[in-house]
Design an enzyme around this catalytic site. Structure first.
Site, PDB file in Angstrom:
ATOM      1  CB  SER A   1      85.129  34.330  24.344  1.00 19.54           C
ATOM      2  OG  SER A   1      83.774  34.449  23.972  1.00 19.54           O
ATOM      3  CB  THR A   2      84.644  32.868  19.756  1.00 22.05           C
ATOM      4  OG1 THR A   2      83.621  33.767  20.163  1.00 22.05           O
ATOM      5  CG2 THR A   2      84.219  32.111  18.519  1.00 22.05           C
TER       6      THR A   2
ATOM      7  CG  HIS B   1      82.600  34.612  27.418  1.00 17.34           C
ATOM      8  ND1 HIS B   1      83.161  35.540  26.567  1.00 17.34           N
ATOM      9  CD2 HIS B   1      82.794  35.091  28.668  1.00 17.34           C
ATOM     10  CE1 HIS B   1      83.670  36.539  27.273  1.00 17.34           C
ATOM     11  NE2 HIS B   1      83.477  36.284  28.551  1.00 17.34           N
TER      12      HIS B   1
ATOM     13  CG  MET C   1      83.311  38.414  19.160  1.00 16.10           C
ATOM     14  SD  MET C   1      81.795  37.800  18.389  1.00 16.10           S
ATOM     15  CE  MET C   1      80.901  37.134  19.794  1.00 16.10           C
TER      16      MET C   1
ATOM     17  CG  ASP D   1      84.924  39.611  29.597  1.00 17.92           C
ATOM     18  OD1 ASP D   1      85.115  40.503  30.447  1.00 17.92           O
ATOM     19  OD2 ASP D   1      84.504  38.480  29.889  1.00 17.92           O
TER      20      ASP D   1
END
Length: 354
Positions: A176-177, A202, A295, A298
């Site tokens: 993600s991030t 993401h 972040m 998930d």
């Protein structure tokens, strides 16, 4: 009781209306505070010096100096957390990916002017600002890879068209991030005949196609945005499209990709947990799971189910993460068999397949 140390935010956008909208959303959070609003990059430069914000939100398209040029200068002279804010279009996706290369922590679309989805948007915006404040910033490194460059890892020799075909191993990755750059570094370490690899990153649906094409031009394996019902083959990396969950399923001729438009999981579609759950049930001990910077949580439970099914599992270590959220959650529940730095991840993943 001591007063809360709020995260100080500078909003940079050429639209006065947008500065007002974003400021109201940010100030509504008890731990955030907008300390200023700049209409262009030149004004932002001065406000950074005088106001000393913790985080910037930065528009791409502004007069006098565009957001990318300002970002590049900022990250060279005074590196600080930046969340890019722009409309999600095919054109802006290339700009956003460039911004992440330059050192921006994350990006988010602009809110609808009619107020649709304002609560969800405000929650996402403030979450990204908090994550940016805690992000590990790194000075930009000059890229040494040229298109289709020789990967860090040696080619997988002696196994026909790739180790994946001989061993049945399949790699599953979630991020993600900070993940766009992390995935690039990981995949630069994969040879052209790498094991089949499925990835959830993401990002919005207008971005994933551009992201796949960018990686395909840099890395040795073939990298594509998954369309569904593709045969999972060695030497190919499948990236989940931003509009659908990606999973793997068995078919008479082998494994194939499958896309689902079912509701978000952990507030995400695509969700890492959906991909990892399918790896646990469909591939089991022949799967290899990797959870990278990001972040939230998930992928943590999905990676645990993969490990319980006999898969080998890896988590990026805290020191090399931009945001040590998803890997930390996975590590804390026992889903991660081995933590390692991003720079060593490709070698470790390929070693367990060897």
């Amino acid at each position: 009781m001591l007063p809360m140390n709020k995260i100080r935010v500078l909003v940079v956008d050429d639209s006065a209306l947008m500065r007002t909208i974003l400021s109201k959303m940010i100030n509504a959070a008890p731990d955030l505070e907008v300390v200023g609003g700049a209409p262009d990059a030149l004004a932002a430069q001065e406000m950074v010096k005088t106001l000393k914000p913790d985080v910037l939100t930065l528009d791409f398209y502004m007069p006098k100096m565009d957001g990318l040029e300002f970002l590049e200068r900022l990250m060279q002279l005074r590196p600080m957390p930046v969340v890019m804010v722009s409309s999600f279009t095919e054109a802006s996706s290339e700009t956003a990916l460039k911004a992440l290369e330059l050192g921006a922590v994350d990006f988010i679309g602009k809110p609808h002017a009619d107020g649709r989805g304002v609560d969800n948007y405000a929650e996402e915006l403030t979450d990204k600002i908090r994550a940016a404040k805690g992000a590990h910033l790194r000075r930009r490194r000059v890229a040494v890879a040229s298109p289709r460059s020789t990967p860090i890892a040696a080619p997988l020799t002696g196994h026909g068209d790739g180790w994946g075909s001989a061993s049945g191993r399949i790699v599953f990755v979630g991020a993600s991030t900070g993940g766009t750059e992390a995935l690039k570094e990981l995949l630069l370490g994969f040879p052209a005949n790498c094991p089949p690899t499925l990835i959830v990153q993401h990002m919005p649906e207008t971005f994933t196609g551009s992201f796949a094409r960018r990686l395909d031009g840099l890395c040795a394996p073939r990298i594509l945005e998954a369309q569904g019902n593709e045969k999972v083959e060695p030497g190919t990396v499948y990236i989940a499209p931003g509009h659908s969950h990606l999973q793997i399923r068995r078919a008479p001729a082998g494994h194939v990709t499958e896309l689902l438009s079912t509701p978000p999981v952990n507030r995400h579609r695509p969700s890492v947990d959906v991909l990892f759950d399918s790896a646990a049930t469909q591939v089991g001990r022949l799967a290899v799971g990797v959870i990278l910077t990001g972040m939230g949580k998930d992928g943590a439970l999905g990676l645990l189910r993969m490990r319980q099914a006999g898969a080998r599992t890896f988590g990026q270590d805290e020191a090399s993460c931009i945001v040590y959220g998803m890997p930390r959650e996975a590590f804390q529940i026992g889903a991660v068999e081995e933590q390692c730095p991003l720079g060593d991840m490709a070698r470790r993943v390929l070693a367990v397949i060897r």
